[in-house]
Write an enzyme that holds these catalytic residues in place. Structure first.
Site, PDB file in Angstrom:
ATOM      1  N   ILE A  82      55.493  60.365  -1.192  1.00  0.00           N
ATOM      2  CA  ILE A  82      55.923  60.284  -2.930  1.00  0.00           C
ATOM      3  C   ILE A  82      55.866  58.757  -3.354  1.00  0.00           C
ATOM      4  CG2 ILE A  82      58.216  60.398  -3.205  1.00  0.00           C
ATOM      5  CD1 ILE A  82      58.125  63.239  -4.546  1.00  0.00           C
ATOM      6  N   ASN A 121      61.665  52.471   9.707  1.00  0.00           N
ATOM      7  CA  ASN A 121      62.783  52.451   8.922  1.00  0.00           C
ATOM      8  C   ASN A 121      63.678  52.572  10.265  1.00  0.00           C
ATOM      9  OD1 ASN A 121      61.230  50.336   6.909  1.00  0.00           O
ATOM     10  ND2 ASN A 121      61.417  51.605   5.572  1.00  0.00           N
ATOM     11  N   HIS A 125      60.369  58.793  10.763  1.00  0.00           N
ATOM     12  CA  HIS A 125      59.389  58.876  10.098  1.00  0.00           C
ATOM     13  C   HIS A 125      58.637  57.973  10.102  1.00  0.00           C
ATOM     14  CE1 HIS A 125      62.611  58.396   7.214  1.00  0.00           C
ATOM     15  NE2 HIS A 125      61.947  57.192   6.885  1.00  0.00           N
ATOM     16  N   HIS A 135      56.130  55.255   8.816  1.00  0.00           N
ATOM     17  CA  HIS A 135      55.438  55.041   7.560  1.00  0.00           C
ATOM     18  C   HIS A 135      53.886  54.821   8.524  1.00  0.00           C
ATOM     19  CE1 HIS A 135      58.270  55.150   4.904  1.00  0.00           C
ATOM     20  NE2 HIS A 135      59.372  55.164   5.605  1.00  0.00           N
TER      21      HIS A 135
HETATM   22  P1  DGP Z   1      62.763  54.657   4.766  1.00  0.00           P
HETATM   23  O1  DGP Z   1      63.314  53.707   3.481  1.00  0.00           O
HETATM   24  O2  DGP Z   1      61.913  54.345   5.199  1.00  0.00           O
HETATM   25  O3  DGP Z   1      63.857  56.100   4.714  1.00  0.00           O
HETATM   26  O4  DGP Z   1      61.624  56.295   3.687  1.00  0.00           O
HETATM   27  C1  DGP Z   1      61.651  57.110   3.139  1.00  0.00           C
HETATM   28  C2  DGP Z   1      60.425  57.745   2.097  1.00  0.00           C
HETATM   29  O5  DGP Z   1      60.149  58.847   2.389  1.00  0.00           O
HETATM   30  C3  DGP Z   1      60.328  56.617   1.148  1.00  0.00           C
HETATM   31  O6  DGP Z   1      58.820  56.275   1.217  1.00  0.00           O
HETATM   32  C4  DGP Z   1      59.878  57.599  -0.227  1.00  0.00           C
HETATM   33  C5  DGP Z   1      59.676  58.992   0.944  1.00  0.00           C
HETATM   34  N1  DGP Z   1      60.078  60.648   0.202  1.00  0.00           N
HETATM   35  C6  DGP Z   1      60.811  60.513  -0.245  1.00  0.00           C
HETATM   36  N2  DGP Z   1      61.612  61.630  -0.682  1.00  0.00           N
HETATM   37  C7  DGP Z   1      60.164  62.676  -0.550  1.00  0.00           C
HETATM   38  C8  DGP Z   1      59.643  63.376  -1.138  1.00  0.00           C
HETATM   39  O7  DGP Z   1      60.459  64.374  -1.031  1.00  0.00           O
HETATM   40  N3  DGP Z   1      58.138  63.766  -0.179  1.00  0.00           N
HETATM   41  C9  DGP Z   1      57.342  62.880  -0.183  1.00  0.00           C
HETATM   42  N4  DGP Z   1      56.245  63.099   0.032  1.00  0.00           N
HETATM   43  N5  DGP Z   1      58.261  61.646   0.497  1.00  0.00           N
HETATM   44  C10 DGP Z   1      59.175  61.543   0.089  1.00  0.00           C
END
Ligand code: DGP
Length: 123
Positions: free
Chosen positions: A35, A95, A108, A110
């Site tokens: 997002i 992360n 997750h 990236h």
């Molecule tokens: P991390 O720091 O690795 O836990 O990154 C979490 C990621 O998740 C961050 O880049 C933004 C993404 N993110 C958070 N909420 C949402 C959501 O509701 N939808 C999507 N598509 N991504 C999200």
């Protein structure tokens, strides 16, 4: 290992409670667009199972889940044009925990690409 929180945002996405921009889906893995993209291609690859972090997934997922996850990374990197075969390349980041500044407690990975990304961490 902390207990899995089934109210985390990715658990809610997996249950269909929150919309997402899905790229592909398999039996064990979902890929959707971040997002807050930090590169022209910014995907999140997640297992459908309840794993908190990379170390949890690596230690406790089934062979089928592990293989499916990694094969899906290969597939989406090709499909999104960021693979080595496409002459590009990408960065895969997981992360993990407090020091890794993991925001969402559902494992997750990236996948970042679509431009030269620069060095991994500031020196
Ligand atoms: P991390 O720091 O690795 O836990 O990154 C979490 C990621 O998740 C961050 O880049 C933004 C993404 N993110 C958070 N909420 C949402 C959501 O509701 N939808 C999507 N598509 N991504 C999200």
């Amino acid at each position: 290992m902390p207990e899995y929180d089934d109210q985390n945002i990715f658990a809610r996405i997996l249950r269909g409670e929150i919309p997402n921009d899905t790229v592909t889906e398999t039996e064990h893995t979902l890929v959707f667009r971040d997002i807050r993209p930090q590169a022209p291609v910014h995907l999140l690859v997640i297992p459908k199972g309840p794993y908190v972090s990379l170390d949890d997934f690596a230690a406790n997922a089934s062979d089928a889940e592990l293989v499916d996850f990694m094969r899906t990374v290969a597939k989406v990197s090709r499909d999104e044009g960021v693979s080595i075969d496409a002459g590009a390349g990408f960065r895969a980041v997981a992360n993990t925990g407090e020091h890794g500044v993991q925001e969402v407690p559902h494992f997750h990975m990236h996948i970042l690409g679509g431009r030269v990304l620069g060095r991994m961490l500031p020196e």
